[in-house]
Design an enzyme around this catalytic site. Structure first.
Site, PDB file in Angstrom:
ATOM      1  N   ASP A  17     -83.635  20.783  57.524  1.00  0.00           N
ATOM      2  CA  ASP A  17     -84.376  22.044  57.441  1.00  0.00           C
ATOM      3  C   ASP A  17     -84.609  22.446  55.979  1.00  0.00           C
ATOM      4  O   ASP A  17     -84.309  23.571  55.578  1.00  0.00           O
ATOM      5  CB  ASP A  17     -83.627  23.164  58.164  1.00  0.00           C
ATOM      6  CG  ASP A  17     -83.106  22.753  59.530  1.00  0.00           C
ATOM      7  OD1 ASP A  17     -83.833  22.031  60.238  1.00  0.00           O
ATOM      8  OD2 ASP A  17     -81.984  23.139  59.886  1.00  0.00           O
ATOM      9  N   GLU A 197     -90.784  25.976  66.469  1.00  0.00           N
ATOM     10  CA  GLU A 197     -89.836  26.519  65.496  1.00  0.00           C
ATOM     11  C   GLU A 197     -90.180  26.005  64.105  1.00  0.00           C
ATOM     12  O   GLU A 197     -91.084  25.188  63.919  1.00  0.00           O
ATOM     13  CB  GLU A 197     -88.403  26.102  65.861  1.00  0.00           C
ATOM     14  CG  GLU A 197     -88.156  24.608  65.772  1.00  0.00           C
ATOM     15  CD  GLU A 197     -86.740  24.190  66.158  1.00  0.00           C
ATOM     16  OE1 GLU A 197     -86.038  24.982  66.828  1.00  0.00           O
ATOM     17  OE2 GLU A 197     -86.333  23.063  65.797  1.00  0.00           O
TER      18      GLU A 197
END
Length: 320
Positions: A17, A197
């Site tokens: 991420d 997401e």
């Protein structure tokens, strides 16, 4: 001397991420999920490859119990109105599942010029419409307003997470006008889990482009693309358009699996747009992919087509 845009991947190992931001001081600032999911680190360097050897500063650690005690995921560092902010998701430890999928969103703030050395304070939970699973917040500025985009589970909609947008009253408070701009609808967004997401925004060519990631976090993870006209009402769901196919996905031939949860930055000379993302270099995973530590941070340049849309091609192979 002409700069090369071929970065040596992976740039940083075991950092998922990834969020990479080039500030006006000439430094790159980097944060990401760490394999232990127990802290937030920030590092900085003058070059992208310099981030690999930069000493990470631990700016915040999870609590032993309570709402901020488990699975610290996907921090992002932003500079807003003269101060630094980190947005992240955290869960609470439970006896049954260690807080998996019990996340809420939070903000930290730092007033120092150098956020690696400064003091960070908690600004509390960033509250949205529901008290439900939510994560992966990002922020961007447009026409003097700051917008907050995140993924959340609507209790009345099948699936795991949709994407929402709202304006911000201040860097840790939403106005309360959130609207959904994307939900899993194509098969490539619904493999293993129904997921939208990890949004990231880049403004170019009269449009606001928003990448996001879908499906489970194994080799099926991949990136999609939303876009809106820069003159449109960004809080109107009809302003946002989604491509029906992914724009970045696993490349078996290049040995890159599950690329996604990206951010954007620019090259050291400012001439090239760069995609920052994580991927694994193997397909088969033992156990839950969320606990496999080898999602590595990677960087590659990308181009724009004749219609002004980004062209990401394929994730490049690891460097020899």
């Amino acid at each position: 001397m002409t700069q090369s845009y071929d970065y040596k991947n992976p740039v940083i190992e075991q950092r998922a991420d990834p969020w990479m931001y080039k500030h006006t001081d000439g430094y790159y600032y980097f944060t990401a999920s760490v394999p232990e999911y127990d802290r937030i680190e920030v590092r900085r360097a003058k070059t992208i490859e310099g981030l690999k050897g930069a000493t990470p500063a631990v700016v915040w650690r999870k609590y032993d119990e309570g709402p901020l005690s488990a699975n610290i995921w996907a921090p992002e560092i932003h500079y807003i109105d003269g101060a630094w902010y980190i947005y992240f998701a955290a869960a609470r430890t439970t006896e049954t599942d260690n807080g998996l999928f019990d996340h809420r969103m939070y903000a930290l703030a730092c007033q120092s010029n150098n956020p690696v050395e400064g003091t960070w304070e908690e600004k509390g939970q960033v509250k949205s419409k529901w008290e439900s699973f939510c994560l992966d917040a990002t922020v961007f500025e447009h026409k003097g307003d700051h917008y907050y985009v995140w993924a959340q589970k609507d209790p009345d909609i099948e699936g795991n997470s949709n994407m929402y947008i709202d304006k911000m009253v201040n860097p840790w408070t939403l106005k309360g006008d959130q609207v959904m701009i994307s939900q899993p609808e194509y098969e490539w967004e619904k493999v293993g889990f129904y997921v939208n997401e990890g949004a990231a925004v880049i403004k170019r060519n009269g449009k606001i482009f928003m990448t996001f990631s879908g499906s489970a976090t194994d080799h099926n993870y991949r990136m999609g693309l939303l876009y809106a006209d820069e003159e449109s009402d960004l809080l109107n769901p009809s302003s946002w358009h989604k491509l029906d196919k992914p724009v970045f996905a696993t490349s078996e031939e290049n040995g890159q699996y599950g690329p996604g949860h990206n951010s954007f930055t620019t090259s050291e000379d400012g001439e090239k747009d760069l995609l920052v993302y994580h991927a694994r270099n193997y397909k088969e995973i033992d156990g839950d992919p969320l606990y496999d530590p080898n999602r590595h941070t990677r960087v590659q340049a990308f181009e724009w087509d004749e219609n002004g849309f980004p062209v990401f091609e394929k994730p490049v192979p690891d460097a020899d």
